[in-house]
Design a protein around this motif. Structure first.
Motif, PDB file in Angstrom:
ATOM      1  N   TYR A  32       1.070  -5.986   3.216  1.00 43.29           N
ATOM      2  CA  TYR A  32       1.146  -7.141   3.502  1.00 43.29           C
ATOM      3  C   TYR A  32       0.626  -8.219   4.615  1.00 43.29           C
ATOM      4  O   TYR A  32       1.929  -7.899   5.518  1.00 43.29           O
ATOM      5  CB  TYR A  32       1.745  -7.693   2.383  1.00 43.29           C
ATOM      6  N   GLU A  34       1.562 -12.046   5.923  1.00 47.23           N
ATOM      7  CA  GLU A  34       2.569 -13.532   5.508  1.00 47.23           C
ATOM      8  C   GLU A  34       2.615 -14.081   4.423  1.00 47.23           C
ATOM      9  O   GLU A  34       3.226 -14.484   3.844  1.00 47.23           O
ATOM     10  CB  GLU A  34       3.184 -14.118   6.936  1.00 47.23           C
ATOM     11  N   ARG A  37       2.807 -12.382   0.969  1.00 48.35           N
ATOM     12  CA  ARG A  37       4.143 -11.968   0.712  1.00 48.35           C
ATOM     13  C   ARG A  37       4.151 -11.133  -1.201  1.00 48.35           C
ATOM     14  O   ARG A  37       5.126 -11.055  -0.821  1.00 48.35           O
ATOM     15  CB  ARG A  37       5.398 -12.799   1.679  1.00 48.35           C
ATOM     16  N   ASN A  38       4.095 -12.612  -1.717  1.00 48.79           N
ATOM     17  CA  ASN A  38       4.506 -12.506  -2.830  1.00 48.79           C
ATOM     18  C   ASN A  38       3.386 -12.442  -4.077  1.00 48.79           C
ATOM     19  O   ASN A  38       3.189 -12.381  -5.024  1.00 48.79           O
ATOM     20  CB  ASN A  38       4.731 -13.693  -3.249  1.00 48.79           C
ATOM     21  N   VAL A  42       1.993  -6.461  -3.740  1.00 49.29           N
ATOM     22  CA  VAL A  42       2.872  -6.078  -3.338  1.00 49.29           C
ATOM     23  C   VAL A  42       3.949  -5.581  -4.522  1.00 49.29           C
ATOM     24  O   VAL A  42       4.896  -4.621  -3.632  1.00 49.29           O
ATOM     25  CB  VAL A  42       3.441  -6.868  -2.429  1.00 49.29           C
ATOM     26  N   CYS A  50       5.475  -5.579   5.516  1.00 47.42           N
ATOM     27  CA  CYS A  50       4.846  -6.605   5.882  1.00 47.42           C
ATOM     28  C   CYS A  50       4.022  -6.302   7.339  1.00 47.42           C
ATOM     29  O   CYS A  50       5.123  -5.550   8.398  1.00 47.42           O
ATOM     30  CB  CYS A  50       5.496  -7.617   6.778  1.00 47.42           C
ATOM     31  N   SER A  59      -3.506  -8.431  10.968  1.00 46.52           N
ATOM     32  CA  SER A  59      -2.458  -7.618   9.123  1.00 46.52           C
ATOM     33  C   SER A  59      -3.155  -6.661   9.162  1.00 46.52           C
ATOM     34  O   SER A  59      -3.280  -5.902   9.342  1.00 46.52           O
ATOM     35  CB  SER A  59      -1.590  -8.881   8.802  1.00 46.52           C
TER      36      SER A  59
END
Length: 435
Positions: A32, A34, A37-38, A42, A50, A59
């Motif tokens: 994932y 930044e 992140r939520n 994930v 990350c 990414s």
């Protein structure tokens, strides 16, 4: 079979692949940014790492970082989903070099089939009808001569294209130079490859595609057709299967030709042959997608066959044990793509339910819709025994679907399925104002 797979993607497709892996008893690794992140994928994966900032280039397109993460996590294979690295032969070759299985076609096949102009030559040799056109043209003058030979109007398309990018419709010679410069620049930006080719513009027409599965043992099947004619600016909005424009006799003929073509070109994996269906009932081959399609789930709803699981099995060398005669293609399934019209935080989500209603999404309450990635929020898919019943079910499901906090196209999708032209089944690529 693999014991652990890394999913090199995000959003609803990452969630979809993780769920398939869980059902198969395969551990999953999520990567994932930044910004994500939520994200739901994930939270659902067994491990998550990350791999960079919000920009996809640092990414989800960071090949070295993804390979390193897979090795660190102990994964044996990488599933690329769709988009991002799913049609990247260089990445597939990197996977092989590092002892990882790329869940998709081998890099040699991707390179051979990624140039759409070259692919058309291969397909023409299999007996399928191909839209009249050219190989890659390298200058405005070459394009001008080719267009005069083919006859206006013509389509200018990126050889490495996809997702509606790098495409221009040209009605006359006075439009060609500007269109050529725009299409090549867009192709370089989107795909890193500015080569383009020309083909005859067929209009009016419908966009019909055939879903195939093929393994390394010579087994191949076609899971029927999808009508993808509901598009805006070459971006699909709604798909249905089977196409109301295709007769059963036509369908059986095209299925046989598609399976034979896939065997002849030696393709392995899940793939899609895309056609234009003209007003005289003729199928014209356009291109082949060598990956999982966004709209794969509408075919799953009709046939009951899990395409993601079969992708994984085929990549693991397991023979395809489905015969063409066993594939059920009765009933009707429709998919509406639910897209975001703005960014922001999701304040409320209510998902419709009931028999044969499916919503593939990565949304949960509190999800922040970011400007960095595709606007697709989810796919609402319904199935019923008849098309009429499927339409009623889709209308009910769209009315029940609630997404608050961001703008969406739910109301637009409801208008489409309530439109008499769509209800009649007598629609084509001009439905959304495309010309």
């Amino acid at each position: 079979m693999f014991s652990k797979i890394l999913i090199a993607n995000r959003g609803e497709i990452a969630v979809r692949i993780i769920r398939a892996c869980k059902e198969m008893g395969v551990a999953t690794v999520a990567v994932y940014s930044e910004e994500d992140r939520n994200a739901l994928h994930v939270a659902l994966a067994d491990q998550s790492y990350c791999i960079g900032g919000a920009e996809a280039s640092g990414s989800y397109l960071n090949e070295n970082q993804i390979i390193s993460t897979a090795i660190l996590a102990g994964a044996q294979a990488i599933h690329p989903g769709y988009g991002f690295l799913s049609e990247n032969a260089h990445f597939a070759r990197m996977c092989r070099k590092n002892g990882l299985v790329f869940i998709g076609p081998d890099p040699e096949s991707m390179e051979r089939l990624s140039d759409k102009a070259v692919l058309k030559e291969l397909i023409r040799d299999t007996g399928l009808s191909v839209i009249p056109g050219t190989k890659a043209v390298t200058s405005v003058e070459e394009a001008r001569k080719a267009a005069a030979r083919i006859g206006y109007p013509v389509m200018l398309k990126a050889c490495a294209g996809g997702g509606g990018r790098g495409i221009r419709l040209i009605h006359g010679a006075d439009e060609l130079e500007d269109a050529y410069l725009q299409a090549t620049a867009e192709a370089v930006s989107a795909f890193g490859d500015g080569s383009v080719y020309l083909e005859k513009y067929i209009f009016p027409a419908r966009h019909v595609e055939l879903q195939i599965l093929a393994d390394e043992h010579g087994n191949a099947v076609c899971l029927g057709d999808r009508d993808c004619s509901l598009q805006r600016r070459n971006q699909k909005l709604l798909e249905e299967t089977p196409s109301p424009a295709v007769s059963e006799e036509q369908r059986r003929k095209m299925i046989d030709l598609a399976v034979d073509a896939v065997r002849k070109i030696g393709y392995v994996g899940a793939g899609t042959l895309e056609f234009l269906l003209d007003q005289d009932g003729n199928f014209w081959f356009m291109e082949m997608n060598v990956r999982l399609q966004v709209e794969h789930c509408v075919t799953e709803m009709l046939t009951g066959i899990d395409l993601v699981k079969w992708q994984i099995r085929i990549a693991a060398g397991i023979p395809l044990n489905i015969t063409q005669e066993e594939i059920r293609m009765t009933g009707s399934a429709i998919e509406c793509r639910i897209n975001a019209g703005s960014c922001g935080m999701l304040k409320m989500l209510h998902v419709p339910g009931g028999p044969s209603v499916r919503f593939d999404t990565c949304l949960v309450q509190g999800t922040v819709v970011s400007p960095y990635y595709d606007s697709l929020l989810g796919k609402l898919i319904v199935f019923a025994k008849t098309r009429e019943e499927t339409l009623r079910k889709m209308r009910a499901a769209l009315c029940e679907l609630v997404i608050e906090g961001i703008q969406t196209n739910i109301v637009e999708q409801l208008r489409i399925v309530e439109d008499e032209r769509f209800i009649s089944g007598n629609y084509d690529l001009s439905f959304m104002g495309n010309r």
